[in-house]
Design a protein around this motif. Sequence first.
Motif, PDB file in Angstrom:
ATOM      1  N   ARG A  24      40.120  55.865  40.504  1.00 24.03           N
ATOM      2  CA  ARG A  24      39.879  55.347  39.053  1.00 24.03           C
ATOM      3  C   ARG A  24      38.668  55.880  38.311  1.00 24.03           C
ATOM      4  O   ARG A  24      38.610  55.898  37.246  1.00 24.03           O
ATOM      5  CB  ARG A  24      40.148  53.911  38.817  1.00 24.03           C
ATOM      6  CG  ARG A  24      41.393  53.086  39.139  1.00 24.03           C
ATOM      7  CD  ARG A  24      41.150  51.644  39.144  1.00 24.03           C
ATOM      8  NE  ARG A  24      41.032  51.333  37.685  1.00 24.03           N
ATOM      9  CZ  ARG A  24      40.110  50.333  37.398  1.00 24.03           C
ATOM     10  NH1 ARG A  24      39.260  49.889  38.082  1.00 24.03           N
ATOM     11  NH2 ARG A  24      39.860  49.953  36.164  1.00 24.03           N
ATOM     12  N   SER A  75      44.782  48.653  36.501  1.00 22.89           N
ATOM     13  CA  SER A  75      43.937  47.670  37.054  1.00 22.89           C
ATOM     14  C   SER A  75      43.728  48.022  38.639  1.00 22.89           C
ATOM     15  O   SER A  75      44.436  48.726  39.226  1.00 22.89           O
ATOM     16  CB  SER A  75      44.503  46.220  36.933  1.00 22.89           C
ATOM     17  OG  SER A  75      45.888  46.267  37.520  1.00 22.89           O
ATOM     18  N   GLU A  76      43.008  47.184  39.291  1.00 23.34           N
ATOM     19  CA  GLU A  76      42.692  47.232  40.498  1.00 23.34           C
ATOM     20  C   GLU A  76      43.625  45.896  41.172  1.00 23.34           C
ATOM     21  O   GLU A  76      43.300  45.036  41.117  1.00 23.34           O
ATOM     22  CB  GLU A  76      41.354  47.206  41.049  1.00 23.34           C
ATOM     23  CG  GLU A  76      40.498  48.224  40.523  1.00 23.34           C
ATOM     24  CD  GLU A  76      39.092  48.337  41.313  1.00 23.34           C
ATOM     25  OE1 GLU A  76      38.949  47.601  42.118  1.00 23.34           O
ATOM     26  OE2 GLU A  76      38.175  49.134  40.714  1.00 23.34           O
TER      27      GLU A  76
END
Length: 207
Positions: A24, A75-76
């Motif tokens: 990311r 998102s994570e």
Amino acid sequence: MFRSSSQNRPSESPTDAALWHQFREGDEVALGELAERYYKRLYGYGSKFSRDREAIKDCIQDLFLEIWDKRHTISEPDSVKLYLLVSIRRRILRRKTGDKWLEQSEELDFDAAVVGDLPIETAIIEDETSQHYVRKLQQLIPQLSRRQQEIIYLRFYENLDNEAIAEVMSLSRGAVANLLWRALKELKEYWYAGLLLLMIPGLYLLQ
């Protein structure tokens, strides 16, 4: 697809979460390592929905390319493995159905007998005499419904709990628990209870 350079990484393998965070941040190698780590698993799962090997490979490649393109906004997840299983299932089914919305009651094509054995089959093969029991289980599992086969696969092959299976299959947790219970009950009825109790961990809970 993406570069993977294990020689440039520490000897201790990074966690999925660490690799996800790194990609990311723009680390292409980190995503390559995730792709390498999960390619076989995703291919094995996808192969049970379609025997078109090239289509499955395309879906996996497209999935990781899309993840890379969305790296700044994605998102994570709590579980990278779960995220990828959910994503590849949706991508393959969209490709097969042409984005047709599938109701929860519909049976999806799934063949647990395709590509590899299930641990509930292989775990008992400790000696040559056990091979008979493995073959017997291989004959019994396809008698389950497609959905039951998929739940058995996710529970015993992917080691997912009911909540995770529900997320992958877009079902309620209660529906998964009921389907899993019925699947194991049917296997028990297909074969005498004593042998299965020895071979399938957790089946005694049905008693």
